[in-house]
Design an enzyme around this catalytic site. Structure first.
Site, PDB file in Angstrom:
ATOM      1  CB  VAL A 197      -0.841   0.084   1.251  1.00  0.00           C
ATOM      2  CG1 VAL A 197      -1.674   1.387   1.103  1.00  0.00           C
ATOM      3  CG2 VAL A 197      -2.010  -1.366   1.155  1.00  0.00           C
TER       4      VAL A 197
ATOM      5  CB  ALA B 188       4.716   2.621   1.080  1.00  0.00           C
ATOM      6  CE  LYS B 189       5.277  -1.710   7.999  1.00  0.00           C
ATOM      7  NZ  LYS B 189       6.073  -0.495   8.750  1.00  0.00           N
ATOM      8  N   GLY B 190       4.299  -2.949   3.013  1.00  0.00           N
ATOM      9  CA  GLY B 190       4.194  -4.122   2.432  1.00  0.00           C
ATOM     10  C   GLY B 190       3.979  -5.220   3.351  1.00  0.00           C
TER      11      GLY B 190
ATOM     12  CG  ASP C  53       7.719  -4.144   9.630  1.00  0.00           C
ATOM     13  OD1 ASP C  53       7.743  -2.670   9.964  1.00  0.00           O
ATOM     14  OD2 ASP C  53       6.467  -4.625  10.053  1.00  0.00           O
TER      15      ASP C  53
END
Ligand code: GLU
Length: 435
Positions: free
Chosen positions: A79, A124-126, A165
């Site tokens: 995202v 953002a992050k995945g 992460d």
């Protein structure tokens, strides 16, 4: 202070959708804080609508040939929340509990986090729904490479830069960097951060989140005329962030009286010897059964009286259910989103000084920024330089947020959101909307 006004209209008059706090939805929980900050800033309703939505939500289906010959399909997300201030930045997590709602919340937090520490990135992050503890290294490598390949059009040094992460590390970053580079036909080490130092990683990146937390703990304690030395510290989570913070705070003379991991916790009011504990953890893979402390459950651990409580595990650990029982002077959020929006007023009423995640744990992304800068000019700094620059960024951010909280008479949480939203909104307005 720059405030984007909405011509005298209140947010409600601007026709903003109703938000109810569902402790279950992480995205709504974070957006509740955003909504309040936006209201306090009297944010333009159009900008409000824009900043409330992610820029892009990508879902990919990742076929992976498993070691036993089975073909598995995993679901992955990326995202991208906002790019107003620069390329997107944020980690990738591997966990069976990953949801799109969670990744959306974490992406938005990255936008605010980068703005709070004033580094030129959006958020953002995945995430990939998988259980890495049940996968072999070669399965994880195939998963990582195919996930990267599916995202090739969306990532890169100028577009979106992943980092480690939950359950991802230097090795995963090296695979992502290699896959990206194979397609680019040359090595692009600025494509990810948190890589091994020999592949263009930054010295001090691995310790950066823990070091940032320690710097912020010192700043927060100073506000109460307290010293870090001999303060009692409780840490939930003993992964990279929790264990580094324990070590660095122990070096500062703190008494680390309790720590925990997924298996359970340990407590010794006289303080735990962190070097000895680390030896125990490297042998037994858990803090539990450490001989010089008594066992405590994770719930009990959060309620131990202390000066500094550091939730450094996962989201929603302090909620309306247990916030009333928290007995710390300072709550320093090492994890992203450890406190639900509903718990905030309870903690405030109890006089707990909360240093929110988007400020407290921003050391990681700050050194990621340094890594990206070093990769792009191909010159690498000494660890001393990295740590000094980190200290400067973290101290300035703490001062900015504290100042905002004083002038607006708001909590550190709301002040950090106000500062971040103000910065992002301002530059969104300056850039204008492309039509
Ligand atoms: N995953 C870390 C965070 O949540 C670091 C992100 C990054 O370095 O891009 O802040």
């Amino acid at each position: 202070m720059r405030v984007i006004r909405c011509g005298g209209k209140t947010m409600a008059q601007g026709g903003i959708s109703q938000v109810t706090n569902k402790e279950g939805s992480l995205f709504e929980s974070t957006m509740e804080r955003f909504d309040y900050a936006a209201q306090r800033l009297n944010l333009d309703p159009g900008l409000y609508r824009l900043l409330r939505c992610p820029n892009r939500e990508i879902t990919v289906y990742i076929p992976v040939m498993m070691d036993d010959g089975r073909l598995e399909v995993f679901i992955g997300y990326r995202v991208q929340h906002n790019i107003a201030r620069g390329p997107c930045k944020g980690g990738i997590r591997y966990s069976p509990d990953v949801t799109l709602d969670e990744i959306k919340a974490l992406a938005a937090w990255m936008t605010w986090k980068c703005a709070v520490v004033n580094i030129p990135f959006g958020g953002a992050k995945g995430g990939v729904i998988c259980d890495p503890s049940k996968m072999s290294m070669s399965e994880l490598e195939r998963l990582t490479r195919r996930y990267t390949a599916e995202l090739l059009d969306f990532i890169g040094p100028e577009r979106d830069v992943p980092a480690p992460d939950l359950n991802t590390n230097e090795q995963v970053m090296a695979w992502i960097m290699d896959t990206y580079s194979m397609h680019a036909r040359h090595t692009v080490n600025a494509a990810v951060t948190g890589k091994p130092v020999g592949l263009g990683g930054s010295r001090g990146r691995k310790e950066a989140t823990g070091r940032g937390l320690t710097i912020i703990a010192k700043e927060a304690m100073q506000r109460f005329n307290l010293k870090l030395a001999d303060s009692q510290v409780v840490i939930q989570g003993y992964g990279n962030v929790g264990s580094t913070t324990a070590r660095l705070m122990h070096d500062e003379g703190c008494r680390i009286i309790a720590v925990s991991d997924i298996e359970g916790g340990i407590f010794n009011p006289d303080g735990i010897d962190i070097a000895k504990l680390d030896e125990h953890v490297s042998k037994h893979k858990s803090v539990t059964a450490y001989p010089d402390a008594r066992a405590v459950g994770n719930e009990e651990l959060l309620e131990i009286p202390c000066e500094i409580l550091i939730p450094a595990a996962t989201e929603n650990q302090i909620t309306t259910k247990n916030a009333g029982n928290i007995r710390t002077r300072i709550l320093l959020e090492g994890a992203n989103g450890p406190t639900s929006a509903g718990a905030d007023p309870i903690l405030e009423q109890k006089g707990v000084f909360v240093v929110p995640d988007i400020l407290a744990n921003a050391g990681g992304v700050t050194v990621s920024y340094f890594e990206w800068v070093q990769d792009r000019y191909g010159y690498f700094w000494r660890e001393k330089d990295v740590n000094e620059r980190l200290e400067e960024v973290m101290c300035n951010a703490f001062k900015d947020v504290y100042h905002y909280s004083q002038i607006h008479r708001e909590s550190m949480r709301i002040a950090s959101y106000m500062l971040a939203v103000d910065r992002v909104a301002y530059y969104t307005k300056i850039r204008g909307i492309y039509a």
